[in-house]
Design an enzyme around this catalytic site. Structure first.
Site, PDB file in Angstrom:
ATOM      1  N   GLU A   1      14.043  73.338   0.285  1.00 20.30           N
ATOM      2  CA  GLU A   1      13.190  72.500  -0.567  1.00 20.30           C
ATOM      3  C   GLU A   1      13.428  71.015  -0.323  1.00 20.30           C
ATOM      4  O   GLU A   1      12.493  70.222  -0.331  1.00 20.30           O
ATOM      5  CB  GLU A   1      13.409  72.836  -2.056  1.00 20.30           C
ATOM      6  CG  GLU A   1      12.752  74.127  -2.485  1.00 20.30           C
ATOM      7  CD  GLU A   1      11.235  74.127  -2.271  1.00 20.30           C
ATOM      8  OE1 GLU A   1      10.610  73.053  -2.305  1.00 20.30           O
ATOM      9  OE2 GLU A   1      10.673  75.213  -2.045  1.00 20.30           O
TER      10      GLU A   1
ATOM     11  N   GLN B   1       8.022  65.923   1.767  1.00 27.87           N
ATOM     12  CA  GLN B   1       7.250  65.044   2.672  1.00 27.87           C
ATOM     13  C   GLN B   1       7.345  65.428   4.144  1.00 27.87           C
ATOM     14  O   GLN B   1       7.177  64.588   5.021  1.00 27.87           O
ATOM     15  CB  GLN B   1       7.699  63.575   2.528  1.00 27.87           C
ATOM     16  CG  GLN B   1       7.212  62.928   1.267  1.00 27.87           C
ATOM     17  CD  GLN B   1       8.329  62.321   0.458  1.00 27.87           C
ATOM     18  OE1 GLN B   1       9.489  62.576   0.731  1.00 27.87           O
ATOM     19  NE2 GLN B   1       7.985  61.548  -0.528  1.00 27.87           N
ATOM     20  N   THR B   2       7.670  66.680   4.437  1.00 27.49           N
ATOM     21  CA  THR B   2       7.830  67.083   5.830  1.00 27.49           C
ATOM     22  C   THR B   2       7.143  68.422   6.070  1.00 27.49           C
ATOM     23  O   THR B   2       7.187  69.309   5.217  1.00 27.49           O
ATOM     24  CB  THR B   2       9.338  67.190   6.179  1.00 27.49           C
ATOM     25  OG1 THR B   2       9.972  66.008   5.713  1.00 27.49           O
ATOM     26  CG2 THR B   2       9.567  67.312   7.668  1.00 27.49           C
TER      27      THR B   2
ATOM     28  N   LEU C   1      14.447  63.991  11.278  1.00 29.08           N
ATOM     29  CA  LEU C   1      13.727  64.593  10.149  1.00 29.08           C
ATOM     30  C   LEU C   1      13.182  63.519   9.190  1.00 29.08           C
ATOM     31  O   LEU C   1      12.284  63.780   8.397  1.00 29.08           O
ATOM     32  CB  LEU C   1      14.664  65.561   9.400  1.00 29.08           C
ATOM     33  CG  LEU C   1      14.049  66.659   8.541  1.00 29.08           C
ATOM     34  CD1 LEU C   1      13.003  67.464   9.290  1.00 29.08           C
ATOM     35  CD2 LEU C   1      15.127  67.601   8.020  1.00 29.08           C
TER      36      LEU C   1
ATOM     37  N   TYR D   1       9.906  68.213  -9.458  1.00 34.31           N
ATOM     38  CA  TYR D   1       9.255  69.190  -8.589  1.00 34.31           C
ATOM     39  C   TYR D   1      10.297  70.114  -7.926  1.00 34.31           C
ATOM     40  O   TYR D   1      10.187  71.343  -7.979  1.00 34.31           O
ATOM     41  CB  TYR D   1       8.414  68.485  -7.488  1.00 34.31           C
ATOM     42  CG  TYR D   1       8.228  69.385  -6.306  1.00 34.31           C
ATOM     43  CD1 TYR D   1       7.332  70.458  -6.377  1.00 34.31           C
ATOM     44  CD2 TYR D   1       9.019  69.258  -5.164  1.00 34.31           C
ATOM     45  CE1 TYR D   1       7.211  71.348  -5.337  1.00 34.31           C
ATOM     46  CE2 TYR D   1       8.904  70.147  -4.119  1.00 34.31           C
ATOM     47  CZ  TYR D   1       7.999  71.187  -4.208  1.00 34.31           C
ATOM     48  OH  TYR D   1       7.897  72.083  -3.190  1.00 34.31           O
TER      49      TYR D   1
ATOM     50  N   ASP E   1       3.513  69.380  -6.425  1.00 28.75           N
ATOM     51  CA  ASP E   1       3.638  68.498  -5.258  1.00 28.75           C
ATOM     52  C   ASP E   1       2.223  68.052  -4.862  1.00 28.75           C
ATOM     53  O   ASP E   1       1.246  68.343  -5.566  1.00 28.75           O
ATOM     54  CB  ASP E   1       4.378  69.204  -4.108  1.00 28.75           C
ATOM     55  CG  ASP E   1       3.557  70.342  -3.516  1.00 28.75           C
ATOM     56  OD1 ASP E   1       2.513  70.711  -4.113  1.00 28.75           O
ATOM     57  OD2 ASP E   1       3.942  70.858  -2.456  1.00 28.75           O
TER      58      ASP E   1
ATOM     59  N   CYS F   1     -13.134  76.723   1.750  1.00 27.80           N
ATOM     60  CA  CYS F   1     -13.486  77.373   0.486  1.00 27.80           C
ATOM     61  C   CYS F   1     -13.965  78.817   0.682  1.00 27.80           C
ATOM     62  O   CYS F   1     -13.742  79.664  -0.182  1.00 27.80           O
ATOM     63  CB  CYS F   1     -14.557  76.565  -0.243  1.00 27.80           C
ATOM     64  SG  CYS F   1     -14.026  74.885  -0.606  1.00 27.80           S
TER      65      CYS F   1
ATOM     66  N   CYS G   1     -11.188  81.164   0.223  1.00 26.99           N
ATOM     67  CA  CYS G   1     -10.279  80.824  -0.886  1.00 26.99           C
ATOM     68  C   CYS G   1     -10.318  81.897  -1.975  1.00 26.99           C
ATOM     69  O   CYS G   1     -11.397  82.270  -2.453  1.00 26.99           O
ATOM     70  CB  CYS G   1     -10.674  79.472  -1.464  1.00 26.99           C
ATOM     71  SG  CYS G   1      -9.640  79.017  -2.857  1.00 26.99           S
TER      72      CYS G   1
HETATM   73 FE1  SF4 Z   1     -12.248  75.200  -2.110  1.00 27.44          FE
HETATM   74 FE2  SF4 Z   1     -10.431  76.863  -3.109  1.00 27.44          FE
HETATM   75 FE3  SF4 Z   1      -9.863  74.302  -2.862  1.00 27.44          FE
HETATM   76 FE4  SF4 Z   1     -11.624  75.098  -4.671  1.00 27.44          FE
HETATM   77  S1  SF4 Z   1      -9.441  75.572  -4.635  1.00 27.44           S
HETATM   78  S2  SF4 Z   1     -11.839  73.366  -3.295  1.00 27.44           S
HETATM   79  S3  SF4 Z   1     -12.583  76.778  -3.604  1.00 27.44           S
HETATM   80  S4  SF4 Z   1     -10.297  75.725  -1.193  1.00 27.44           S
END
Ligand code: SF4
Length: 352
Positions: free
Chosen positions: A37, A42-43, A80, A120, A138, A199, A202
């Site tokens: 972690e 940032q890497t 790093l 975080y 994050d 998307c 997703c």
């Molecule tokens: Fe697209 Fe899923 Fe991000 Fe919504 S959460 S913007 S559906 S990738």
């Protein structure tokens, strides 16, 4: 089904099927989880993997790391970036070894009290290694949440951050907090990308407000990026009888603990030669003669950029003292590999 429950279940199911086979996912050892972690702050994951493996090989337990020499730790960290992380890592290892007898504490509050562990990272360690129902927030999670809930305010505002932490806390699975947190972070890293989110693939698109309104690219709302300041810096490769004069940067500051060729910023109205003579007198109390220009390296840090001009120099008078650095050393080039240097300095080596 309630939106929060749907998001939680969908992310957990997606993560179970799609999680990457990463070395720190093969262990529940809090020491290894903590190490990963800190390195992942940032890497990128691909960059971290070889460092993580090398660190665990060199320091298999927190006691090994606690007893390590600081220069060795920094050397293993070399490349790093964000070196303060390595110093905090070493410091935390010493505290856990001494105050906790080598056993990592498992609550968010105790973890957050250790150097280099913010809210975080504490949430990530507590949930992944100890199964605590603690949220993480994050950059990836902020982006995913700002799109899922179409957050129209700037996400750097403290009230908006507070709201995002609250949403993240409500979403975390009580049964599998570690998997949920890793899942939402992984979703941000691989599907909900900053530009052109994927998307179509997703798992939470059916409840994503940004997707349903065809505008994921409008989120998160951020303040306009400022142009970073730029500095001209001079550095001296001071050479005498086969050795170079190096300085170890003081702890606590930028690049603390790393070795470097001494030098500093060129002030307004100064030539490179004037700036270098002034800097070396201020930092080491010696007079130098400046020879040929070796190389100029351009480098970017998170808050500014620099052009570093390195010159060959010879020592004229005075006994070198560590007036700025925590330590100085005449070192043959063949021994540079024993110490850790900032990336910009390493580029000079082959030209000396
Ligand atoms: Fe697209 Fe899923 Fe991000 Fe919504 S959460 S913007 S559906 S990738």
């Amino acid at each position: 089904m309630k939106k929060e429950l749907l998001i939680r279940r969908s992310i957990l199911a997606w993560f179970r099927k799609n999680k990457r086979d990463l070395p720190w996912r093969k262990t529940g050892d809090p020491y290894a989880v903590w190490l990963s972690e800190i390195m992942l702050q940032q890497t990128r994951v691909e960059t971290v993997i070889p460092y993580y493996n090398r660190f665990l090989k060199a320091y298999p337990t927190v006691h090994h790391l606690a007893g390590a020499n600081e220069d060795h730790v920094l050397k293993l960290w070399e490349g790093l970036g964000y070196y303060r992380r390595a110093l905090n890592l070493h410091q935390t290892a010493k505290i856990v070894a001494k105050d906790y007898e080598g056993v990592f504490p498992g609550t968010v509050d105790e973890l957050q009290a250790l150097p280099g562990i913010g809210r975080y990272t504490a949430g990530a360690i507590a949930s992944i290694a100890f199964g605590v129902r603690a949220p993480v927030l994050d950059g990836n999670v902020k982006r995913v949440l700002s799109r899922l809930y179409a957050v129209k305010e700037r996400i750097d505002r403290s009230d908006v951050l507070k709201r995002l932490w609250q949403i993240a806390g409500e979403l975390v699975s009580p049964r599998s907090p570690g998997n949920f947190n890793q899942g939402i972070m992984e979703l941000g890293a691989r599907i909900c990308l900053p530009q052109n989110p994927l998307c179509g693939g997703c798992p939470v698109k059916q409840c994503c407000e940004a997707f349903l309104h065809h505008c994921p690219q409008n989120f998160p709302v951020q303040k306009a990026k400022k142009t970073l300041p730029h500095y001209e810096v001079v550095a001296a490769a001071i050479y005498k009888r086969g050795r170079f004069l190096l300085g170890k940067r003081p702890p606590g500051g930028m690049l603390g603990g790393l070795w470097e060729f001494p030098g500093g910023k060129v002030e307004a109205g100064e030539t490179h030669e004037q700036a270098l003579k002034r800097e070396i007198m201020e930092e080491m109390g010696i007079g130098i003669e400046i020879g040929e220009h070796v190389l100029t390296v351009d480098h970017g840090y998170s808050h500014y950029t620099v052009s570093i001009h390195l010159y060959r120099c010879s020592h004229i008078d005075g006994r070198p003292r560590a007036l700025y650095h925590s330590e100085i050393k005449w070192t043959p080039k063949s021994q540079f590999n024993r110490y850790s240097f900032p990336a910009a300095n390493i580029k000079f080596f082959e030209h000396l």
